[in-house]
Design a protein around this motif. Sequence first.
Motif, PDB file in Angstrom:
ATOM      1  N   SER A   1      78.724   9.377  52.489  1.00 17.05           N
ATOM      2  CA  SER A   1      79.307   9.782  51.210  1.00 17.05           C
ATOM      3  C   SER A   1      80.087  11.081  51.312  1.00 17.05           C
ATOM      4  CB  SER A   1      78.206   9.927  50.155  1.00 17.05           C
ATOM      5  OG  SER A   1      77.169  10.768  50.637  1.00 17.05           O
ATOM      6  N   GLY A   2      79.890  11.822  52.414  1.00 20.26           N
ATOM      7  CA  GLY A   2      80.605  13.082  52.563  1.00 20.26           C
ATOM      8  C   GLY A   2      80.695  13.506  54.018  1.00 20.26           C
TER       9      GLY A   2
ATOM     10  N   HIS B   1      89.140  10.133  51.752  1.00 22.66           N
ATOM     11  CA  HIS B   1      89.030  10.807  50.453  1.00 22.66           C
ATOM     12  C   HIS B   1      89.444   9.868  49.324  1.00 22.66           C
ATOM     13  CE1 HIS B   1      89.252  13.838  47.344  1.00 22.66           C
ATOM     14  NE2 HIS B   1      90.523  13.538  47.133  1.00 22.66           N
TER      15      HIS B   1
ATOM     16  N   ARG C   1      83.912  12.529  50.220  1.00 18.55           N
ATOM     17  CA  ARG C   1      84.145  13.945  49.926  1.00 18.55           C
ATOM     18  C   ARG C   1      84.156  14.741  51.227  1.00 18.55           C
ATOM     19  NH1 ARG C   1      85.863  11.797  46.372  1.00 18.55           N
ATOM     20  NH2 ARG C   1      85.224  11.749  44.193  1.00 18.55           N
TER      21      ARG C   1
ATOM     22  N   GLY D   1      92.596  16.224  50.204  1.00 13.27           N
ATOM     23  CA  GLY D   1      91.329  16.266  49.473  1.00 13.27           C
ATOM     24  C   GLY D   1      90.284  17.115  50.168  1.00 13.27           C
TER      25      GLY D   1
ATOM     26  N   LEU E   1      78.827  20.475  49.193  1.00 12.75           N
ATOM     27  CA  LEU E   1      79.229  19.092  49.445  1.00 12.75           C
ATOM     28  C   LEU E   1      78.411  18.119  48.599  1.00 12.75           C
ATOM     29  CD1 LEU E   1      81.019  17.145  51.027  1.00 12.75           C
ATOM     30  CD2 LEU E   1      79.311  17.151  52.853  1.00 12.75           C
TER      31      LEU E   1
ATOM     32  N   MET F   1      79.786  18.086  45.215  1.00  8.00           N
ATOM     33  CA  MET F   1      81.021  17.302  45.152  1.00  8.00           C
ATOM     34  C   MET F   1      80.710  15.806  45.119  1.00  8.00           C
ATOM     35  SD  MET F   1      83.022  19.594  48.012  1.00  8.00           S
ATOM     36  CE  MET F   1      84.293  18.384  48.365  1.00  8.00           C
ATOM     37  N   ILE F   2      79.723  15.390  45.908  1.00  6.32           N
ATOM     38  CA  ILE F   2      79.370  13.970  45.987  1.00  6.32           C
ATOM     39  C   ILE F   2      78.769  13.471  44.677  1.00  6.32           C
ATOM     40  CG2 ILE F   2      77.779  12.330  47.093  1.00  6.32           C
ATOM     41  CD1 ILE F   2      78.084  14.049  49.662  1.00  6.32           C
TER      42      ILE F   2
ATOM     43  N   SER G   1      79.050  14.972  41.712  1.00  4.27           N
ATOM     44  CA  SER G   1      79.807  15.459  40.544  1.00  4.27           C
ATOM     45  C   SER G   1      79.017  16.457  39.726  1.00  4.27           C
ATOM     46  CB  SER G   1      80.243  14.285  39.652  1.00  4.27           C
ATOM     47  OG  SER G   1      81.030  13.380  40.374  1.00  4.27           O
TER      48      SER G   1
END
Length: 350
Positions: free
Chosen positions: A129-130, A153, A158, A171, A325, A328-329, A331
């Motif tokens: 996922s990141g 991205h 992310r 991104g 991170l 970001m993943i 939100s």
Amino acid sequence: MKRYLLKELTSMVTLKTISEKTGFSLSVVSRALNPCPDQRVAESTKRKIERAVQELNYRRNHTASLLARGKSTAIGVFLPYYPDSLLVDLVVGVTEKANECDFLCNFYFGMNSQDYVEFMGSVEEVGSSGILSYLPHVGFSSTELGRILQKYHQDGGRLLFMNSAEYPELGIQSLNIDNFSGGLLAAEHLFGRGCQDYICISPSSESWQSEQRRAGFFSFLEEKCVHPEIFYAESRSGYQNYLLQTIETMVSLNSSRKVGIFALSDYLAMDIAGMLIQRGLHAQIGQRFLIIGYDDLPACRHCIPALTTIRQPFRELGRRGIELLVGMITSTETGSKDMLQPELVIRESA
């Protein structure tokens, strides 16, 4: 035994537990904890549910929402293959914070673009996922690798780079240690020790970090109307001979003059100290020749004389990187993007 029981009780906390404690329905609790809810939740309701989450030590399970996006709770971490303590500190920080956030980390180590392309293949295979990463190489953004990262991205992945410029078109955000301040700290200390002449030793392979360190060093001294000499460690024998000639010229003008030497890595600083020792100047290191390195490797404290250096908070860099991170993943707004500050470690060499 107590730690086992606490973990067992924590793992039993569910949305239903929070619902029962707050008196709100399961659907309201779910929407309040969802970063992108399908319906608005009143702020007072949200605050009450968040308090309950903290009191119950509830840890959100992101697996379901990530699976719905075709991703897993795995994070791909790409780091350069440097066998030193800085890398160890970084790995420890990354692992600690990932465990706290219930995310898995897959570590990859490499030194070139091909290694990074293979890393990206593994990231896609496991549905990471990141990505938490060091810069693959300067100028990568216009290559095939840049297109691979951009597509990752666009597909919902992310990306966060460490100690790098940002690449918004791909991104990619970044989290950095303040290398400019590190150079400034070195210059300020040498100036305070009464140095009249200054030398900066830079590695032959230019990097974003070394540019910033050098800029900070020069910035402080130029404000004092001092203009340092700069040497690039390109040819070991060639640059060392020239450097020694320069130092000898400086001190021959006045036997009481102090020379401040800032090396952009500890390895270079140890090289300079070794050169002076070979010339029979061991007793003058820290008195007439003041040397500062960068990184605070374990060997610095065991050198004779012990090396003054700039310490970088790599463990905290790893922890903060994962925190940002994960935010970001999922939100959620967590962690700070403020640059981490280095620290001057004063020992015998300066």
